[in-house]
Motif scaffolding. Structure first.
Motif, PDB file in Angstrom:
ATOM      1  N   UNK A 176      24.738  -4.666 -13.995  1.00 48.07           N
ATOM      2  CA  UNK A 176      24.848  -5.526 -12.863  1.00 48.07           C
ATOM      3  C   UNK A 176      23.641  -5.834 -12.054  1.00 48.07           C
ATOM      4  N   UNK A 177      23.451  -7.006 -11.690  1.00 50.72           N
ATOM      5  CA  UNK A 177      22.310  -7.473 -11.277  1.00 50.72           C
ATOM      6  C   UNK A 177      22.267  -8.431  -9.944  1.00 50.72           C
ATOM      7  N   UNK A 178      21.639  -7.898  -9.091  1.00 55.45           N
ATOM      8  CA  UNK A 178      21.607  -8.255  -7.530  1.00 55.45           C
ATOM      9  C   UNK A 178      21.255  -9.910  -7.572  1.00 55.45           C
ATOM     10  N   UNK A 258      27.611  -5.505  -2.373  1.00 54.56           N
ATOM     11  CA  UNK A 258      27.516  -4.216  -1.835  1.00 54.56           C
ATOM     12  C   UNK A 258      26.117  -3.753  -1.844  1.00 54.56           C
ATOM     13  N   UNK A 259      24.954  -4.671  -1.826  1.00 54.42           N
ATOM     14  CA  UNK A 259      23.735  -4.170  -1.481  1.00 54.42           C
ATOM     15  C   UNK A 259      23.195  -4.893   0.009  1.00 54.42           C
ATOM     16  N   UNK A 260      24.169  -5.418   0.639  1.00 49.23           N
ATOM     17  CA  UNK A 260      23.886  -5.495   1.936  1.00 49.23           C
ATOM     18  C   UNK A 260      24.294  -4.429   2.928  1.00 49.23           C
ATOM     19  N   UNK A 289      16.609   2.221  -2.057  1.00 46.34           N
ATOM     20  CA  UNK A 289      15.903   1.369  -1.443  1.00 46.34           C
ATOM     21  C   UNK A 289      15.839  -0.102  -1.988  1.00 46.34           C
ATOM     22  N   UNK A 290      16.158  -1.139  -1.226  1.00 43.69           N
ATOM     23  CA  UNK A 290      16.243  -2.358  -1.379  1.00 43.69           C
ATOM     24  C   UNK A 290      15.491  -3.282  -0.381  1.00 43.69           C
ATOM     25  N   UNK A 291      14.833  -4.343  -0.618  1.00 44.56           N
ATOM     26  CA  UNK A 291      14.085  -5.035   0.233  1.00 44.56           C
ATOM     27  C   UNK A 291      13.357  -4.261   1.435  1.00 44.56           C
ATOM     28  N   UNK A 292      12.768  -3.149   0.887  1.00 44.18           N
ATOM     29  CA  UNK A 292      11.876  -2.310   1.799  1.00 44.18           C
ATOM     30  C   UNK A 292      12.403  -1.468   2.839  1.00 44.18           C
TER      31      UNK A 292
END
Length: 305
Positions: A176-178, A258-260, A289-292
């Motif tokens: 799966x890719x964001x 679900x990465x938000x 860790x996503x978007x810092x």
């Protein structure tokens, strides 16, 4: 940052599951539905009974469809039960109530004990509704149980019925890719749920629910698991066009949603790494860790806690 070995192991487990599309050990507390499972058709709404029992069933249905009636008491976000259980809990492959009622009590690894249906519904309020559980014996909980019971009238007890839960989804061809998921969201989901995923309102109420943010489900809800969200999306979304997305698209958009950031897991006691290790060794982005930033570190509070 030096992390204890047990925390590192938990993070590796979560990452490995995401890459391989493996089953979620904490997801299926009930037996799989066999291919030969019997079907079941719940009673039509025109068959709702009269009298005190019928009044309670109708109240349960009203709460299920418009759970926002309980906002500020037992509901802390903008969702209704019907958002995840389509057609007032009647639709097969959308976790229908009639298929759940006959399978409880059941052991759930999520809380490591045998749960009654009362426990299960209370958990939905705590996690999916980011709220507080209605007390056992309360009118609200009794009404919801009555509605479950009425929909399951005539169903065999202890039998996994065809259409129970969300259908297990095949492993995607690629991890799966964001980024790909964002593209699917923009093309297929934003029209109903808004460009920012915060839902759309009509006359002050959500006509389409928010998918992340303060008014969505929290980090403890089953839908924050990528495999659960992907299965629901593939079988039920976009609304009115089930299975129109490919398996890959369903996994990709589930991982994007679900990465938000969203409301905090109510089991969180102040240490994100401990919460991640204890409760999130499954297909999820909590603690990543996503978007810092670490997801969960800026989670919204539960307004009822």
């Amino acid at each position: 940052m030096n992390r204890p070995l047990h925390l590192i192991a938990a993070l590796v487990l979560c990452s490995t599951a995401l890459q391989a599309g493996q089953a979620d050990d904490d997801q299926e507390e009930l037996p799989d539905t066999p291919n030969s499972a019997p079907g079941f058709t719940p009673p039509a709404e025109s068959e709702l009974p009269d009298g005190p029992f019928g009044e309670m069933v109708r109240y349960g249905r009203d709460l299920f469809v418009n759970t926002q009636q309980l906002r500020g008491r037992f509901v802390g976000n903008g969702l209704n039960c019907v958002n995840c259980h389509i057609d007032a809990g009647r639709r097969a492959d959308s976790a229908p109530l009639w298929a759940a009622y006959t399978m409880y009590p059941a052991y759930r690894s999520k809380n490591d004990r045998v749960n009654t249906l009362t426990d299960r519904i209370q958990g939905c309020f705590r996690y999916s509704m980011n709220g507080a559980p209605p007390p056992s014996g309360s009118r609200e909980l009794s009404a919801l149980l009555s509605y479950h019971y009425w929909l399951a009238r005539g169903a065999p007890v202890g039998v996994a019925l065809a259409g129970r839960g969300y259908p297990k989804l095949d492993t995607p061809p690629s991890a799966p890719d964001i980024g790909r998921g964002r593209q699917v969201f923009e093309a297929q989901c934003a029209f109903c749920h808004g460009d920012d995923g915060q839902g759309r309102k009509a006359e002050g109420a959500y006509a389409f629910p928010p998918l992340w943010g303060r008014d969505s489900y929290n980090w403890g809800a089953g839908m924050h698991r990528i495999n659960t969200a992907a299965a629901f999306i593939h079988a039920n979304m976009p609304l009115g066009r089930p299975e129109s997305l490919s398996v890959q698209q369903a996994w990709d958009v589930a991982t994007f949603i679900n990465s938000r950031e969203r409301p905090q897991d109510p089991r969180h006691e102040g240490d994100l790494q401990e919460t991640d290790a204890a409760y999130h060794a499954h297909q999820c982005h909590y603690g990543d860790e996503l978007d810092g930033q670490l997801l969960g570190s800026r989670a919204h509070p539960n307004p009822l806690q």
